[in-house]
Motif scaffolding. Structure first.
Motif, PDB file in Angstrom:
ATOM      1  N   TRP A   9       1.613 -22.796   1.215  1.00 55.17           N
ATOM      2  CA  TRP A   9       3.043 -22.718   1.480  1.00 55.17           C
ATOM      3  C   TRP A   9       3.428 -21.305   1.913  1.00 55.17           C
ATOM      4  O   TRP A   9       4.167 -21.122   2.885  1.00 55.17           O
ATOM      5  N   ARG A  10       2.939 -20.298   1.207  1.00 58.88           N
ATOM      6  CA  ARG A  10       3.268 -18.909   1.553  1.00 58.88           C
ATOM      7  C   ARG A  10       2.699 -18.526   2.916  1.00 58.88           C
ATOM      8  O   ARG A  10       3.347 -17.813   3.687  1.00 58.88           O
ATOM      9  N   LEU A  11       1.507 -18.984   3.227  1.00 59.23           N
ATOM     10  CA  LEU A  11       0.922 -18.697   4.543  1.00 59.23           C
ATOM     11  C   LEU A  11       1.723 -19.361   5.655  1.00 59.23           C
ATOM     12  O   LEU A  11       1.970 -18.751   6.706  1.00 59.23           O
ATOM     13  N   ARG A  12       2.136 -20.620   5.452  1.00 57.93           N
ATOM     14  CA  ARG A  12       2.958 -21.307   6.460  1.00 57.93           C
ATOM     15  C   ARG A  12       4.273 -20.573   6.682  1.00 57.93           C
ATOM     16  O   ARG A  12       4.724 -20.399   7.805  1.00 57.93           O
ATOM     17  N   SER A  13       4.873 -20.144   5.597  1.00 57.41           N
ATOM     18  CA  SER A  13       6.127 -19.410   5.678  1.00 57.41           C
ATOM     19  C   SER A  13       5.935 -18.114   6.472  1.00 57.41           C
ATOM     20  O   SER A  13       6.754 -17.760   7.327  1.00 57.41           O
ATOM     21  N   CYS A  14       4.871 -17.428   6.208  1.00 60.17           N
ATOM     22  CA  CYS A  14       4.573 -16.180   6.918  1.00 60.17           C
ATOM     23  C   CYS A  14       4.295 -16.450   8.397  1.00 60.17           C
ATOM     24  O   CYS A  14       4.767 -15.716   9.271  1.00 60.17           O
ATOM     25  N   ALA A  15       3.562 -17.503   8.706  1.00 60.07           N
ATOM     26  CA  ALA A  15       3.258 -17.849  10.098  1.00 60.07           C
ATOM     27  C   ALA A  15       4.544 -18.197  10.858  1.00 60.07           C
ATOM     28  O   ALA A  15       4.696 -17.825  12.028  1.00 60.07           O
ATOM     29  N   LYS A  16       5.474 -18.887  10.210  1.00 60.78           N
ATOM     30  CA  LYS A  16       6.755 -19.193  10.850  1.00 60.78           C
ATOM     31  C   LYS A  16       7.543 -17.912  11.110  1.00 60.78           C
ATOM     32  O   LYS A  16       8.151 -17.745  12.166  1.00 60.78           O
ATOM     33  N   PHE A  17       7.523 -17.003  10.147  1.00 61.02           N
ATOM     34  CA  PHE A  17       8.183 -15.721  10.335  1.00 61.02           C
ATOM     35  C   PHE A  17       7.570 -14.967  11.512  1.00 61.02           C
ATOM     36  O   PHE A  17       8.286 -14.416  12.352  1.00 61.02           O
ATOM     37  N   LEU A  18       6.252 -14.950  11.591  1.00 59.43           N
ATOM     38  CA  LEU A  18       5.577 -14.265  12.702  1.00 59.43           C
ATOM     39  C   LEU A  18       5.965 -14.878  14.043  1.00 59.43           C
ATOM     40  O   LEU A  18       6.185 -14.163  15.027  1.00 59.43           O
ATOM     41  N   ALA A  19       6.074 -16.199  14.098  1.00 57.95           N
ATOM     42  CA  ALA A  19       6.487 -16.867  15.330  1.00 57.95           C
ATOM     43  C   ALA A  19       7.906 -16.466  15.726  1.00 57.95           C
ATOM     44  O   ALA A  19       8.183 -16.234  16.905  1.00 57.95           O
ATOM     45  N   SER A  20       8.785 -16.353  14.757  1.00 56.68           N
ATOM     46  CA  SER A  20      10.162 -15.964  15.067  1.00 56.68           C
ATOM     47  C   SER A  20      10.230 -14.515  15.538  1.00 56.68           C
ATOM     48  O   SER A  20      11.002 -14.187  16.444  1.00 56.68           O
ATOM     49  N   GLU A  21       9.428 -13.652  14.957  1.00 55.34           N
ATOM     50  CA  GLU A  21       9.367 -12.261  15.405  1.00 55.34           C
ATOM     51  C   GLU A  21       8.833 -12.171  16.836  1.00 55.34           C
ATOM     52  O   GLU A  21       9.350 -11.425  17.651  1.00 55.34           O
ATOM     53  N   LYS A  22       7.808 -12.941  17.138  1.00 47.99           N
ATOM     54  CA  LYS A  22       7.236 -12.957  18.488  1.00 47.99           C
ATOM     55  C   LYS A  22       8.266 -13.459  19.489  1.00 47.99           C
ATOM     56  O   LYS A  22       8.406 -12.920  20.590  1.00 47.99           O
TER      57      LYS A  22
END
Length: 88
Positions: A9-22
């Motif tokens: 769950w934490r990794l998915r959340s972080c990956a979504k954050f990274l996508a939004s930053e990109k």
């Protein structure tokens, strides 16, 4: 099993954050300080800090948990799905 679910769950959340930053600045962050500043946790269910590296001049990244053994690049590592800017 609960530690693995928390980690995913934490990794998915972080990956979504990274996508939004990109999507916002056209590159991935070089460090995850901005993620921490927003109150997110960068530790897996076993208390290990996530491995993160921005690569290819901000065009890609590596993000994973070292898993229960605490050793990177072994069979129990957990990697999230990467998201693009169209994630939901």
């Amino acid at each position: 099993m609960k530690k693995e679910r928390v980690t995913k769950w934490r990794l998915r959340s972080c990956a979504k954050f990274l996508a939004s930053e990109k999507a916002a600045v056209n590159e991935y962050p070089y460090e995850l300080r901005c993620y921490i500043d927003q109150g997110y946790r960068l530790k897996d269910g076993w208390g290990n800090v996530f491995e993160y590296e921005c690569i290819d001049d901000g065009k890609d990244y590596v993000l994973f948990s070292v898993g229960s053994d605490g050793i990177p690049y072994t069979d129990d590592d957990i990697c999230p799905k990467k998201y693009d800017s169209t994630y939901n």
